[in-house]
Design an enzyme around this catalytic site. Sequence first.
Site, PDB file in Angstrom:
ATOM      1  N   ASP A 129       8.314 -24.705 -15.081  1.00 47.99           N
ATOM      2  CA  ASP A 129       8.871 -23.483 -14.501  1.00 47.99           C
ATOM      3  C   ASP A 129       7.898 -22.332 -14.717  1.00 47.99           C
ATOM      4  OD1 ASP A 129      10.705 -21.880 -13.219  1.00 47.99           O
ATOM      5  OD2 ASP A 129      11.880 -21.489 -15.018  1.00 47.99           O
ATOM      6  N   PHE A 131       6.577 -18.213 -13.780  1.00 48.67           N
ATOM      7  CA  PHE A 131       7.129 -16.881 -14.102  1.00 48.67           C
ATOM      8  C   PHE A 131       6.369 -15.893 -13.219  1.00 48.67           C
ATOM      9  CE2 PHE A 131       7.133 -13.647 -17.885  1.00 48.67           C
ATOM     10  CZ  PHE A 131       8.425 -13.220 -17.649  1.00 48.67           C
ATOM     11  N   HIS A 136      10.373  -9.482 -11.784  1.00 49.49           N
ATOM     12  CA  HIS A 136      11.187 -10.197 -12.772  1.00 49.49           C
ATOM     13  C   HIS A 136      10.546 -10.098 -14.161  1.00 49.49           C
ATOM     14  CE1 HIS A 136      13.849 -13.203 -14.479  1.00 49.49           C
ATOM     15  NE2 HIS A 136      12.810 -13.947 -14.831  1.00 49.49           N
ATOM     16  N   ARG A 145      12.061  -7.030 -24.642  1.00 50.07           N
ATOM     17  CA  ARG A 145      11.007  -6.602 -25.567  1.00 50.07           C
ATOM     18  C   ARG A 145      10.765  -5.093 -25.576  1.00 50.07           C
ATOM     19  NH1 ARG A 145       9.913 -11.544 -23.560  1.00 50.07           N
ATOM     20  NH2 ARG A 145       9.080 -10.749 -21.607  1.00 50.07           N
ATOM     21  N   GLU A 202      19.277 -18.242 -12.025  1.00 49.79           N
ATOM     22  CA  GLU A 202      17.964 -17.688 -11.680  1.00 49.79           C
ATOM     23  C   GLU A 202      17.596 -18.175 -10.290  1.00 49.79           C
ATOM     24  OE1 GLU A 202      15.490 -16.613 -15.701  1.00 49.79           O
ATOM     25  OE2 GLU A 202      15.134 -18.582 -14.843  1.00 49.79           O
ATOM     26  N   GLU A 204      15.333 -19.259  -7.686  1.00 44.79           N
ATOM     27  CA  GLU A 204      13.960 -19.758  -7.627  1.00 44.79           C
ATOM     28  C   GLU A 204      13.817 -20.696  -6.433  1.00 44.79           C
ATOM     29  OE1 GLU A 204      11.964 -21.070 -11.120  1.00 44.79           O
ATOM     30  OE2 GLU A 204      13.444 -20.182 -12.491  1.00 44.79           O
ATOM     31  N   ASP A 236      17.698 -22.167 -11.824  1.00 44.16           N
ATOM     32  CA  ASP A 236      17.421 -22.434 -13.239  1.00 44.16           C
ATOM     33  C   ASP A 236      18.495 -21.715 -14.062  1.00 44.16           C
ATOM     34  OD1 ASP A 236      16.401 -22.818 -15.752  1.00 44.16           O
ATOM     35  OD2 ASP A 236      14.776 -21.368 -15.535  1.00 44.16           O
ATOM     36  N   ARG A 240      21.472 -16.531 -21.542  1.00 45.26           N
ATOM     37  CA  ARG A 240      20.618 -15.440 -22.048  1.00 45.26           C
ATOM     38  C   ARG A 240      20.776 -15.204 -23.538  1.00 45.26           C
ATOM     39  NH1 ARG A 240      16.968 -15.619 -18.239  1.00 45.26           N
ATOM     40  NH2 ARG A 240      17.769 -15.054 -16.178  1.00 45.26           N
ATOM     41  N   GLN A 243      18.919 -18.088 -25.259  1.00 46.81           N
ATOM     42  CA  GLN A 243      17.485 -17.880 -24.982  1.00 46.81           C
ATOM     43  C   GLN A 243      16.890 -16.769 -25.857  1.00 46.81           C
ATOM     44  OE1 GLN A 243      16.842 -16.757 -20.882  1.00 46.81           O
ATOM     45  NE2 GLN A 243      14.673 -16.366 -21.152  1.00 46.81           N
ATOM     46  N   TYR A 247      13.834 -18.225 -28.482  1.00 47.17           N
ATOM     47  CA  TYR A 247      12.592 -18.456 -27.727  1.00 47.17           C
ATOM     48  C   TYR A 247      11.323 -17.959 -28.403  1.00 47.17           C
ATOM     49  CZ  TYR A 247      11.938 -13.773 -25.704  1.00 47.17           C
ATOM     50  OH  TYR A 247      11.676 -12.460 -25.503  1.00 47.17           O
ATOM     51  N   LYS A 256      17.847 -23.054 -21.409  1.00 45.73           N
ATOM     52  CA  LYS A 256      17.521 -23.407 -20.018  1.00 45.73           C
ATOM     53  C   LYS A 256      17.777 -24.885 -19.712  1.00 45.73           C
ATOM     54  CE  LYS A 256      14.948 -19.583 -18.978  1.00 45.73           C
ATOM     55  NZ  LYS A 256      15.152 -18.728 -17.809  1.00 45.73           N
ATOM     56  N   THR A 260      19.665 -27.564 -14.247  1.00 43.45           N
ATOM     57  CA  THR A 260      18.868 -26.937 -13.193  1.00 43.45           C
ATOM     58  C   THR A 260      19.317 -27.604 -11.903  1.00 43.45           C
ATOM     59  OG1 THR A 260      17.019 -26.750 -14.741  1.00 43.45           O
ATOM     60  CG2 THR A 260      16.503 -26.465 -12.399  1.00 43.45           C
ATOM     61  N   THR A 353      11.808 -16.950 -11.316  1.00 49.90           N
ATOM     62  CA  THR A 353      12.832 -16.146 -10.665  1.00 49.90           C
ATOM     63  C   THR A 353      12.197 -15.190  -9.663  1.00 49.90           C
ATOM     64  OG1 THR A 353      14.019 -16.252 -12.735  1.00 49.90           O
ATOM     65  CG2 THR A 353      14.788 -14.625 -11.148  1.00 49.90           C
ATOM     66  N   GLU A 367      19.087  -9.140 -14.763  1.00 46.20           N
ATOM     67  CA  GLU A 367      18.512  -7.945 -14.146  1.00 46.20           C
ATOM     68  C   GLU A 367      19.574  -7.138 -13.384  1.00 46.20           C
ATOM     69  OE1 GLU A 367      14.422  -8.785 -12.245  1.00 46.20           O
ATOM     70  OE2 GLU A 367      15.299 -10.757 -12.576  1.00 46.20           O
TER      71      GLU A 367
HETATM   72  O1  LIG Z   1      10.723 -12.621 -20.069  1.00 46.94           O
HETATM   73  C1  LIG Z   1      11.376 -13.440 -20.717  1.00 46.94           C
HETATM   74  O2  LIG Z   1      11.452 -13.378 -21.938  1.00 46.94           O
HETATM   75  C2  LIG Z   1      12.128 -14.521 -20.092  1.00 46.94           C
HETATM   76  C3  LIG Z   1      12.070 -14.773 -18.809  1.00 46.94           C
HETATM   77  C4  LIG Z   1      12.839 -15.871 -18.195  1.00 46.94           C
HETATM   78  O3  LIG Z   1      13.873 -16.333 -18.652  1.00 46.94           O
HETATM   79  C5  LIG Z   1      12.352 -16.321 -16.922  1.00 46.94           C
HETATM   80  C6  LIG Z   1      11.956 -17.760 -16.769  1.00 46.94           C
HETATM   81  O4  LIG Z   1      12.668 -18.751 -16.904  1.00 46.94           O
HETATM   82  C7  LIG Z   1      10.806 -17.845 -15.839  1.00 46.94           C
HETATM   83  C8  LIG Z   1      11.231 -17.332 -14.509  1.00 46.94           C
HETATM   84  O5  LIG Z   1      12.238 -17.817 -13.995  1.00 46.94           O
HETATM   85  O6  LIG Z   1      10.555 -16.457 -13.950  1.00 46.94           O
HETATM   86 CA   LIG Z   2      13.307 -19.763 -14.650  1.00 51.41          CA
HETATM   87 MG   LIG Z   3      18.040 -24.023 -16.389  1.00 45.65          MG
END
Ligand SMILES: O=C(O)/C=C/C(=O)CC(=O)CC(=O)O
Ligand SMILES: [Ca+2]
Ligand SMILES: [Mg+2]
Length: 419
Positions: A129, A131, A136, A145, A202, A204, A236, A240, A243, A247, A256, A260, A353, A367
């Site tokens: 996956d 990004f 996004h 963050r 998500e 995608e 996906d 949250r 995650q 993570y 995740k 899916t 996403t 978002e």
């Molecule tokens: O920025 C993050 O910490 C997390 C981002 C995601 O969860 C997105 C991910 O799965 C990738 C995406 O779908 O763009």
């Molecule tokens: Ca994703």
């Molecule tokens: Mg998933």
Amino acid sequence: MKSFVEVPPESHFPLQNLPYGVFEPVDGDGGPRIGVAIGEHVLDLSAIAVAGLFDGPILTGSDCFFQPSMNVFLGMGRPAWKEARATIQKLLSVDEPTLRDNASLREKSLWPMSKVRMLLPIVIGDYTDFFSSMHHAKNCGTIFRGPENPIPQNWFHLPIAYHGRASSIVISGTDVVRPRGQGHPSGNSPPSFGPSQKLDFELEMAAVVGPGNKLGESIDVDKAADHIFGLVLMNDWSARDIQAWEYVPLGPFLGKSFGTTISPWIVTLEALEPFSCDAPKQEPHPLPYLEEKISRNYDIPLEVWIKPAKHQHPSIVTKSNFKNLYWTLTQQVAHHTINGCNLRPGDLLGTGTISGSEDESLGCLLELSWNGKKPLFLNGTERRFLEDGDEVTFTACCKGNGYSVGFGTCSGRVLPAVP
Ligand SMILES: O=C(O)/C=C/C(=O)CC(=O)CC(=O)O
Ligand SMILES: [Ca+2]
Ligand SMILES: [Mg+2]
């Protein structure tokens, strides 16, 4: 370009599209086989192959359409895909008598969609996956963050990705059970545990890999398009709360991997060709292995709808577009293999996403509700994250001159967590 099979004007599947899937008859009349969608019918390619109608130089005598998945055909590459498309387009066209005037072959090979069940079209060895939407990345970075440096420095130099879980990829229409797991501790207490309180979708799309590369070799970015068969819609599902706690530092894991969902019809890059467009300008300039002679995106309008359990009708929650992606599919393939990692036929590469720049074009509830701070209203019902019974449906349709090339739908309903 017109078919003798009736194609309703709003259909996603006219003769210009011809997406591939794997289906089985609902009445149990035989096992899984490969088909192509035309209007509200599926053309059974195994029946066409039995009739000896794949008679080009590559496909004559091939067993690729006698498989329960697309993988063999995917591995054969673009010359075989082109030959199959030419044969199928001709067979289905209004002036071609071979199938049009053969009632017994039509009976054997053309299935009303209502009489078939769609299955996962590919055996997915590996799922990655990416990004690749800047909007996004920026929004997630701000939420998770902080607003100071929302997009990490590496993001503009490489298409960031994580290795996903292939075993839990399911076909559209499969229910998804709300995951349980750990959430952030508050203060000095231990982490929380229970059903996710922040279940999300998500929006995608995902590329289906054709021929792969040998372990130790890499795929040149300018040749990478020949390694991509086509695209599907992909949800996906993401928890949250799980995650956000798990993570750091290795990336997404259980937040995740519980599910899916992909759409059943793989729309080929050939069918999407009329909808190709320029990719965004990349600044800073990427390293040479990511620099491509022609950098293209596709203009694919995307929508997400949610139907709460008690509602009669779904409500639209976002409208985005594939062309919002910053990194291209071909750059993703080149980057994935630059270290010698081998891709294989049937691997699935999620785009990440797909959020646009507008408030109405964001690709997930994280978002859209800004991490639950700002509710959405679905025909009067408030939503911050998904609730049990919600049915989430993605759809995508490219509008041509007098025809559409669409993806059908990718949907799934949320079931309560196991007690
Ligand atoms: O920025 C993050 O910490 C997390 C981002 C995601 O969860 C997105 C991910 O799965 C990738 C995406 O779908 O763009
Ligand atoms: Ca994703
Ligand atoms: Mg998933």
